[in-house]
Design a protein around this motif. Sequence first.
Motif, PDB file in Angstrom:
ATOM      1  N   HIS A  20       0.816  -1.212   0.000  1.00 22.79           N
ATOM      2  CA  HIS A  20       0.000   0.000   0.000  1.00 22.79           C
ATOM      3  C   HIS A  20       0.851   1.263   0.000  1.00 22.79           C
ATOM      4  O   HIS A  20       0.506   2.253  -0.650  1.00 22.79           O
ATOM      5  N   TYR A  55      -5.335   1.557   9.260  1.00 23.89           N
ATOM      6  CA  TYR A  55      -5.478   1.425   7.817  1.00 23.89           C
ATOM      7  C   TYR A  55      -6.696   0.559   7.511  1.00 23.89           C
ATOM      8  O   TYR A  55      -6.879  -0.502   8.115  1.00 23.89           O
ATOM      9  N   LEU A  57      -7.793  -1.312   4.392  1.00 22.19           N
ATOM     10  CA  LEU A  57      -7.280  -1.675   3.076  1.00 22.19           C
ATOM     11  C   LEU A  57      -8.151  -2.734   2.407  1.00 22.19           C
ATOM     12  O   LEU A  57      -8.455  -3.771   3.000  1.00 22.19           O
ATOM     13  N   VAL A  64      -3.427  -5.535  -2.595  1.00 23.23           N
ATOM     14  CA  VAL A  64      -4.099  -4.313  -2.148  1.00 23.23           C
ATOM     15  C   VAL A  64      -4.637  -3.589  -3.377  1.00 23.23           C
ATOM     16  O   VAL A  64      -3.902  -3.347  -4.345  1.00 23.23           O
TER      17      VAL A  64
END
Length: 220
Positions: A20, A55, A57, A64
């Motif tokens: 990410h 996060y 995600l 991701v």
Amino acid sequence: MIHVISASNRHLYQDAIEQHFKIRHEIFVEERGWKTLERPDGREMDQYDDDDTIYLLAMDEGKVVGGHRLYPTTKPTMIDEIFPHLAAVSGCPSAPDIWEWSRYFIVPAQRDSDLNLRLMAAVQEFGLDEGISQVSAVIEMWWMPRFQQAGFALKPLGVPALIENAWTIATLIDINESALWTVQQMVGKASVLKRHGPQRRHVAHSERLRSSPVERLLLA
């Protein structure tokens, strides 16, 4: 699903976190041209990527494909330190139940899918689970009708300004059941979040924040 990643379970997501950071560099630096964020290692990260960062995600078969992050406003935030002029009217938010929402991204291959709606649902679902009442965000103006169409209530903190060649505004966004319901109807799913590994609440007194007005009076 949208995975909830915090300091308590980050060891289970080391590869995803690295993916990410690199995707953020590809999107924000290489695609969007935000050269102030450029790094020689090809990882876009800053002082708001620390152990207090949450996060959310989106992952597809281990890859991701989108996400965003949340950061406590009880610590110095981007609005405090980088964009205070955008909050000149109402001031920079700072409270245990207000978190800063930033680094919203979707990989190009997923931009025509429903991932945008699922990421919107994720911030509402996570916020309600945690007792977050509002998120603060610096957004480009074209985002406002998209959020409003999804049932989000936005409260500008100041007037728009031209940043990185885009008209941009700082805003507070309400976290509430109505917005979650609206975006869930649009995406067709009751829940988008996946929690894996040890979890803890991230907002102090979150149960108290979620209680009814009568319960809050009894607890006071």
